[in-house]
Scaffold this active site. Structure first.
Site, PDB file in Angstrom:
ATOM      1  N   HIS A  27      70.825   1.730  22.060  1.00  0.00           N
ATOM      2  CA  HIS A  27      71.276   1.703  23.183  1.00  0.00           C
ATOM      3  C   HIS A  27      72.830   1.833  22.878  1.00  0.00           C
ATOM      4  O   HIS A  27      73.790   2.080  21.882  1.00  0.00           O
ATOM      5  CB  HIS A  27      71.499   0.322  22.915  1.00  0.00           C
ATOM      6  CG  HIS A  27      69.745  -0.173  22.749  1.00  0.00           C
ATOM      7  ND1 HIS A  27      68.466  -0.217  24.133  1.00  0.00           N
ATOM      8  CD2 HIS A  27      69.297  -1.135  22.286  1.00  0.00           C
ATOM      9  CE1 HIS A  27      67.833  -0.881  23.628  1.00  0.00           C
ATOM     10  NE2 HIS A  27      67.799  -1.569  22.559  1.00  0.00           N
ATOM     11  N   ARG A  69      65.348   6.540  24.664  1.00  0.00           N
ATOM     12  CA  ARG A  69      64.257   7.168  23.320  1.00  0.00           C
ATOM     13  C   ARG A  69      64.085   8.049  22.909  1.00  0.00           C
ATOM     14  O   ARG A  69      64.565   9.052  23.588  1.00  0.00           O
ATOM     15  CB  ARG A  69      63.050   7.265  24.395  1.00  0.00           C
ATOM     16  CG  ARG A  69      62.908   6.273  24.675  1.00  0.00           C
ATOM     17  CD  ARG A  69      60.975   6.031  25.547  1.00  0.00           C
ATOM     18  NE  ARG A  69      60.503   4.756  26.594  1.00  0.00           N
ATOM     19  CZ  ARG A  69      60.532   5.021  27.830  1.00  0.00           C
ATOM     20  NH1 ARG A  69      60.872   6.238  28.325  1.00  0.00           N
ATOM     21  NH2 ARG A  69      60.424   3.877  28.674  1.00  0.00           N
ATOM     22  N   HIS A  73      66.689   1.899  16.056  1.00  0.00           N
ATOM     23  CA  HIS A  73      66.127   0.846  15.663  1.00  0.00           C
ATOM     24  C   HIS A  73      64.481   0.368  16.725  1.00  0.00           C
ATOM     25  O   HIS A  73      64.691   1.330  17.368  1.00  0.00           O
ATOM     26  CB  HIS A  73      66.471  -0.220  16.010  1.00  0.00           C
ATOM     27  CG  HIS A  73      66.657  -0.992  17.650  1.00  0.00           C
ATOM     28  ND1 HIS A  73      68.221  -0.130  18.009  1.00  0.00           N
ATOM     29  CD2 HIS A  73      66.198  -1.529  18.912  1.00  0.00           C
ATOM     30  CE1 HIS A  73      68.195  -0.837  19.294  1.00  0.00           C
ATOM     31  NE2 HIS A  73      66.762  -1.070  19.830  1.00  0.00           N
ATOM     32  N   GLU A  82      72.275  -6.323  21.222  1.00  0.00           N
ATOM     33  CA  GLU A  82      71.306  -7.306  20.585  1.00  0.00           C
ATOM     34  C   GLU A  82      71.423  -8.372  19.320  1.00  0.00           C
ATOM     35  O   GLU A  82      72.041  -7.749  18.681  1.00  0.00           O
ATOM     36  CB  GLU A  82      69.955  -6.734  21.314  1.00  0.00           C
ATOM     37  CG  GLU A  82      68.852  -5.892  20.441  1.00  0.00           C
ATOM     38  CD  GLU A  82      68.537  -4.774  21.083  1.00  0.00           C
ATOM     39  OE1 GLU A  82      67.998  -5.416  22.364  1.00  0.00           O
ATOM     40  OE2 GLU A  82      67.404  -4.335  20.607  1.00  0.00           O
TER      41      GLU A  82
END
Length: 322
Positions: free
Chosen positions: A103, A198, A178, A120
């Site tokens: 991200h 992605r 991740h 996150e």
């Protein structure tokens, strides 16, 4: 009519994902048929805004509640005019491996219009024996090596695999490569963003039968090759009455607590609090009301709620703004 503040529960927005399943139904949630990978439990985003299901605000979206009550209910940290709710709270059913992804930070120049970066954290609610995640690059991997590995279809050689079990917590700052892998159910607290790049997707088709889009150039651009500060916390040793900090970022502070009996707590006046009930059952009480609670439920506690009491046998993930 003035409404007294109370803990708000929302109807989850269920999202079908190629890697999803039906595990969220074990929490008593209304899970439609199909590969349901994400339950957006508390959110205010163009891709999903949750609506209150309890109390006098039932039927109103989180966006409408914020507009109506502003900083009074959401705190000076939680409300700024013209902005969305700062966090997105999800439960994830990883019936299959997720794509390898990364991200961006808030300042990435190619962010979609109006979108934020995405930092996150994960709290592992359940994990099958042998379950694992992808968590960062192998030491010393740089952009050129990652790019070459992608071209040669051997990106897994560049990634760290970490075994996981229920109770593990992972902080995933923007820039950390991740992926959750099969056999895991997760509570996720994140920035209010739906931006994912992605890196690799195992050459598998999506729900429409076509290969899903990869974002190789963006992924290479936003990856933090020297590390972004990702941390893992094992929470086995938390005792009843204790609160262990499991993630701290510019966007959220997350703690795990064990409730055995009755515990009195207070919402800070400058921030709302979000409770994710990770295990057990009991009650949530506040001035003027009470509510039964159980695993899989999430509540938004307004900044003006003041004192509240958790009672029962519970594992609770508590989040507020820093």
């Amino acid at each position: 009519m003035t409404i007294k503040p109370y803990p708000i529960q929302f109807k989850p927005e269920m999202k079908e994902r190629i890697w999803g399943g039906q595990a969220l139904s074990r929490f008593g949630l209304d899970v439609p048929e199909g590969n349901i990978g994400e339950g957006w439990m508390i959110g205010d985003h163009p891709n999903g805004t949750t609506k209150a299901i309890n109390g006098e605000l039932a039927g109103l979206g989180l966006d409408e509640i914020r507009e109506q009550y502003g900083a009074e209910w959401f705190g000076s940290k939680g409300y700024k005019a013209g902005t969305r709710f700062p966090l997105l709270i999800k439960l994830l059913d990883c019936n299959d491996d997720l794509s390898i992804q990364v991200h961006p930070t808030d300042d990435y120049a190619k962010l979609p219009p109006g979108e934020l970066g995405k930092t996150e954290m994960w709290y592992i609610l359940d994990a099958k024996p042998g379950a694992k995640i992808i968590y960062g690059l192998q030491e010393g991997v740089d952009r050129a090596q990652l790019e070459q590995a992608l071209k040669e279809n051997r990106v897994m050689d560049c990634l760290q695999e970490v075994p996981v079990k229920a109770g593990d917590a992972f902080y995933i700052p923007a820039g950390t490569v991740h992926a959750l892998c099969a056999g895991i159910v997760v509570a996720e607290i994140q920035q209010n963003s739906d931006t994912t790049y992605r890196v690799y997707d195992y050459d598998r088709p999506g729900l429409d039968g076509k290969l899903r889009e990869l974002h190789v150039e963006d992924s290479l651009n936003v990856t933090a090759y020297e590390g972004a500060g990702a941390t893992r916390t094992t929470t086995d040793g938390v005792q009843a009455g204790e609160w262990l900090e499991i993630a701290r970022s510019p966007y959220f502070i997350v703690e795990k607590g064990i409730i055995a009996g009755s515990t009195s707590l207070r919402v800070p006046s400058d921030s709302f609090v979000i409770l994710v009930i990770a295990e057990g059952s009991g009650s949530l009480e506040w001035e003027g009301g009470s509510q039964d609670v159980k695993a899989g439920e999430c509540f938004l506690l307004p900044a003006t709620l003041g004192q509240y009491v958790l009672d029962g046998q519970l594992t609770v993930i508590r989040s507020e703004l820093p």
